[in-house]
Design a protein around this motif. Structure first.
Motif, short mmCIF file in Angstrom:
data_model
loop_
_atom_site.label_atom_id
_atom_site.label_comp_id
_atom_site.label_asym_id
_atom_site.label_seq_id
_atom_site.Cartn_x
_atom_site.Cartn_y
_atom_site.Cartn_z
N SER A 51 0.84 -1.21 0.00
CA SER A 51 0.00 0.00 0.00
C SER A 51 0.87 1.25 0.00
CB SER A 51 -0.91 0.02 1.23
OG SER A 51 -1.75 -1.11 1.22
N GLU B 242 -9.21 -1.40 1.98
CA GLU B 242 -8.44 -1.91 3.12
C GLU B 242 -8.42 -0.93 4.28
OE1 GLU B 242 -5.84 -4.64 3.17
OE2 GLU B 242 -6.70 -5.56 1.37
N ASP C 159 -6.59 -1.35 -4.19
CA ASP C 159 -5.98 -1.94 -2.98
C ASP C 159 -7.09 -2.51 -2.10
OD1 ASP C 159 -4.39 -2.61 -0.86
OD2 ASP C 159 -3.81 -0.56 -0.34
N HIS D 180 -2.70 -9.81 -1.93
CA HIS D 180 -1.93 -10.38 -0.82
C HIS D 180 -1.51 -11.80 -1.13
CE1 HIS D 180 -2.84 -6.99 1.66
NE2 HIS D 180 -4.14 -7.15 1.47
#
Ligand code: TYD
Ligand code: MG
Length: 460
Positions: free
Chosen positions: A107, A130, A177, A220
């Motif tokens: 990020s 997120e 993200d 991820h």
């Protein structure tokens, strides 16, 4: 009235294959424990109307000769380490997946990328599912981002694309993200499942293509590399970058694993600081620990790897211990574990070192990971040095691939490795005899060609 039966299917989070039955091991990619149940009702019902009934406006095909080449070229951030890893920048219309373990700095990196893009006048939208807008603002302040970047905190795919389409000027870069938090309402399965990840990625890539924009998608990856996501995505996107490093250390590597528009295997180096990621443009010596002038302790040797476009000096450390019981520890972190097993076998069976029953730890300082064969000799010397309790010469670099018969094999780009080692102040290099002819080496270092492992160990 009959209700529709909800059937289950099992999707592999490794390769994305779908099966009617559960398997402990995916029959397609062979990964263990990666099949997860998903509901069939999550699949959108097939359209009832057939092609015959539906009228579709026929699009006009273009003669290839009339297609205008993309004059805009790459979209570059001005962060050289990032742009070079992509092969000069990101291709408009393409999708770049940025994978990495949670907490590694994805990020942070992409927020900095977003900041720089908008600073360069490229309309950029940063979408996060997120963190809250306040958290992102706080981070942006810390990173010194003051550009006209647009921010959206949203997880609904349709809402994200609608927001992007509405934005004026239209974004040329979209950062998502992350892919695991994004979901498509048409599907009932929760965010992060194979079905969602695949659909959302397809929609984002499609959006990028249609708008000649670049989409950076964060995904991820867990320790063993298998996740609900990025493995499935690798085939769907144009470029795959992996952000890696040891979270307890400062160095971060951005590795290019796939690139439809540039070279693969490029590596960018960054350093995580209090104020975000800094580029490491001159990595020489970054992976070497500081030593007192007295020299190194036993168990340490310096190797020279080539990663992407540049040579890197790596310090390899080993500890050979007594070993308790009849199952000795073999802990390898940094070098490729399979290569390490071969190196240990060669040291034991060919160089005659007594290693059986002993614990062996082998690692590369700085949390660096490489599978480059040219570091074999450095690993062998580190292990031998610890086993023999004899420190290796601290002014020497060790370069060479180790064969199963104990022979030292030649390595590519020997000259670049030697120039780098000399730049850092090394005075002697042990190199493969097979490379002797390629070394029109004009430097000052003492060069010692070796053909076999025993010959190399004699020079410790
Ligand atoms: P983050 O980008 O949130 O990681 P990811 O998105 O991959 O999960 O950052 C992870 C860590 O980086 C976090 O623990 C704090 C640290 N960090 C810094 O050290 N300096 C900084 O300027 C920032 C923004 C983060
Ligand atoms: Mg994050």
């Amino acid at each position: 009235m009959k209700t529709a039966e909800v059937k289950s299917f099992y999707a592999c989070s490794g390769c994305g294959s779908v099966f009617a039955r559960w398997h402990g091991r995916c029959p397609d990619c062979g990964a263990w424990d990666t099949l997860h149940e998903e509901k069939d009702s999550a699949r959108p019902a097939p359209a009832k109307s057939t092609a015959k009934k539906r009228r579709v406006a026929a699009p006009a095909a273009t003669p290839l000769a009339d297609v205008q080449p993309d004059t805009a070229g790459f979209i570059a951030t001005g962060i050289a380490e990032f742009d070079l890893t992509l092969g000069g920048g990101a291709m408009p219309g393409s999708t770049v997946l940025v994978g990495g373990e949670p907490g590694i700095g994805k990020s942070t990196l992409l927020l900095q990328v977003a900041g720089r893009l908008s600073q360069r006048g490229i309309p950029t939208l940063y979408v996060s599912g997120e963190e809250s807008a306040a958290q992102i603002k706080h981070r942006a302040d810390r990173l010194g981002i003051r550009s006209g970047l647009h921010l959206l905190t949203e997880t609904d795919l349709a809402a994200i694309l609608a927001a992007a389409d509405q934005l004026k000027p239209h974004p040329r870069a979209l950062i998502l993200d992350s892919i695991q938090t994004t979901f498509d309402r048409q599907w009932q399965s929760p965010p992060g499942t194979v079905a969602q990840v695949r659909e959302c990625a397809a929609a984002i890539s499609d959006w990028a293509r249609r708008h000649d924009a670049v989409a950076f998608v964060i995904g991820h990856v867990t320790k063993d590399g298998f996740i609900a996501g990025p493995k499935v995505l690798e085939h769907m996107v144009d470029t795959v970058l992996q952000f890696e490093g040891d979270r307890r250390q400062w160095i971060r590597l951005l590795r290019c694993l796939k690139n439809r528009y540039g070279p693969t295997h490029e590596v960018g180096l960054f350093e995580m600081t209090e104020a975000g990621l800094n580029e490491v443009t001159d990595p020489s010596g970054h992976f070497l620990t500081d030593h007192a002038p007295g020299g190194r302790a036993a168990g340490s040797a310096v190797a020279v790897a080539i990663e992407g476009r540049r040579p890197l000096l790596l310090e390899i450390q080993s500890l050979v211990g007594q070993g308790v019981g009849n199952s000795p520890q073999r802990v390898v972190s940094g070098p490729d574990p399979r290569r390490a097993a071969i190196i240990i076998a060669v040291l034991q069976n060919i160089a005659g070192l007594s290693l059986s029953g002993r614990d062996i730890y082998l690692n590369i300082t700085g949390g660096f990971v490489t599978d480059e064969p040219a570091v074999d000799l450095g690993c062998a010397v580190a292990v031998a040095s610890s086993a023999l309790k004899r420190p290796a010469d601290p002014r020497t670099v060790w370069i060479g691939e180790l064969g199963l018969g104990g022979e030292i094999r030649g390595v590519p780009q020997i000259k670049r490795r030697l120039i780098e080692a000399e730049k850092i102040g090394f005075q002697r290099a042990i190199v493969p005899a097979a490379n002797q002819r390629d070394i029109a080496y004009g430097g000052e270092m003492q060069i010692e060609p070796v053909g076999r492992i025993d010959q190399a160990l004699a020079g410790i």
